[in-house]
Design an enzyme around this catalytic site. Structure first.
Site, mmCIF file in Angstrom:
data_model
loop_
_atom_site.group_PDB
_atom_site.id
_atom_site.type_symbol
_atom_site.label_atom_id
_atom_site.label_comp_id
_atom_site.label_asym_id
_atom_site.label_seq_id
_atom_site.Cartn_x
_atom_site.Cartn_y
_atom_site.Cartn_z
ATOM 1 N N ASP A 1 0.795 -1.232 0.000
ATOM 2 C CA ASP A 1 0.000 0.000 0.000
ATOM 3 C C ASP A 1 0.827 1.282 0.000
ATOM 4 O O ASP A 1 0.313 2.344 0.351
ATOM 5 C CB ASP A 1 -0.946 0.005 1.203
ATOM 6 C CG ASP A 1 -0.219 0.011 2.540
ATOM 7 O OD1 ASP A 1 1.015 -0.195 2.553
ATOM 8 O OD2 ASP A 1 -0.876 0.221 3.577
ATOM 9 N N GLU A 2 2.083 1.206 -0.388
ATOM 10 C CA GLU A 2 2.880 2.437 -0.431
ATOM 11 C C GLU A 2 3.959 2.338 -1.496
ATOM 12 O O GLU A 2 4.445 1.260 -1.826
ATOM 13 C CB GLU A 2 3.493 2.746 0.932
ATOM 14 C CG GLU A 2 4.442 1.695 1.438
ATOM 15 C CD GLU A 2 5.070 2.053 2.780
ATOM 16 O OE1 GLU A 2 5.424 3.223 2.988
ATOM 17 O OE2 GLU A 2 5.207 1.135 3.612
#
EC number: 2.7.7.7
Length: 360
Positions: free
Chosen positions: A110-111
């Site tokens: 998620d990054e």
């Protein structure tokens, strides 16, 4: 202080797993959603993978034992981890980000970091970051927070500065000032226990750390002391690593509080192993070597590896190998960080190599 024309964005999805669950079931909006182990069926074992901001108001946080989360928030909505679905959403988001940068480094599900130096200026990069946030919201129904800075470490700190749905821009001449008043624990690599040790030594802020002699910092933090001291002084030379090769896939997590609890450590490791296995399969890869990394309270970092008899992408095989590697580390000493790395990869690679710091 870093100078030059490099501009880095750190894009971090907000409460990713929980937000996806709310998107899937809008009736959960505004409710405390906790994604992780089953607090009842699992006899209270395992940990919280992530939780909504509503759950965080009750003190629940990622990495917390699920039994503790249930004590704090018994009325919360507890959901199992749907890793394949989260991974499919991650692929959508990374494809979206790739439209805006020639060099992108995905560091977790998620990054990601984006090198947007071609924007030419920080105002232009800020406008680009705002456009990315808008596109993420419109195309996925999710929100992200973005930090814009001359290097990766400061961009990561900045992305966390105004969560959720934040945008923070730190220009080169603002780096030292931006960092100076922050609590020393905001620097990546300084956990809760080390932060408390530094505070007892009178080092409360990043500025306090910057004013200390580098040898003192090394004595307290070990070999990471040079990097931490440089960052405290505004020196952030981290470059975005592109797609030049896929040598390993890594996932790690730092506990909010150091823990020696075997079920918590084993449960967290199993989650990480499932995460990297899912990434492996999504990228059409197989691995032969599994490595487990453990960092203890005093920043001593140890790794153990196992080379499998054949290449695999089977989650259960990877999970068993990781669990076996963990056993010697369950010695009663509090653990600060735990991680899993898969290497000796074969197959097509569509992602970037993980950042070196994961298994340095």
């Amino acid at each position: 202080m870093t100078t030059g024309s490099r501009i880095v964005l750190h894009v971090d999805m907000d409460s990713f797993f929980a937000s996806i669950e709310v998107r899937r079931d809008p009736s959960l909006a505004g409710r405390p959603v906790i994604v992780g182990a089953d607090p009842k069926g699992g006899a209270g074992r395992g940990v919280v993978s992530t939780c909504s901001y509503e759950a965080r108001r009750y003190g629940v946080h990622s990495g917390m034992p699920i039994s503790r989360a249930f004590d704090l928030c018994p009325h919360g909505v507890y959901l199992p981890v749907d890793r394949p679905f989260y991974a499919s959403v991650s692929v959508e988001i990374m494809a979206l980000l790739s439209r805006h940068a020639g060099r992108i480094e995905q560091v977790s599900i998620d990054e990601a970091y984006l090198d947007v130096s071609d924007a030419g200026s920080f105002p232009a990069a800020g406008a680009l970051a705002a456009a990315i946030k808008r596109e993420v919201r419109e195309e996925t129904g999710l929100t992200c927070s973005v930090g814009v800075a001359p290097g990766k470490a400061v961009a990561k700190i900045a992305s966390d500065f105004q969560k959720p749905d934040g945008l923070t821009i730190v220009r080169p001449d603002e780096v030292a000032g931006f960092l100076a008043s922050l609590p020393v624990g905001r620097i990546p690599g300084i956990g809760k226990k080390t932060g408390e040790d530094l505070r007892q030594a009178g080092i409360l802020t990043v500025g306090d750390l910057a004013r200390r002699d580098v040898q003192e910092v090394i004595a307290r933090l070990g070999r990471s002391g040079v990097r931490v001291h440089h960052l405290a002084r505004g020196i952030d030379d981290g470059e975005v690593q592109g797609r030049e090769g896929c040598k390993s896939i890594s996932r790690e997590t730092t506990f909010e509080a150091d823990t020696a609890d075997p079920p918590v450590l084993a449960g967290t490791l199993a989650e990480l192993a499932d995460d990297v296995a899912e990434t492996l399969r999504a990228d059409n890869l197989r691995c032969r070597t599994v490595t487990v990394k453990v960092r203890y309270r005093g920043f001593q970092t140890h790794t153990r590896s196992r080379t499998l008899p054949r290449f695999t992408s089977d989650p259960e095989t990877i999970r068993r190998a990781a669990s076996g590697l963990l056993l010697p580390f369950l010695n009663g000493e509090p653990v600060r960080l735990i991680g899993v790395r898969l290497s000796m990869l074969e197959g097509g690679c569509t992602r970037q190599a993980s950042i070196d710091e994961f298994f340095s």
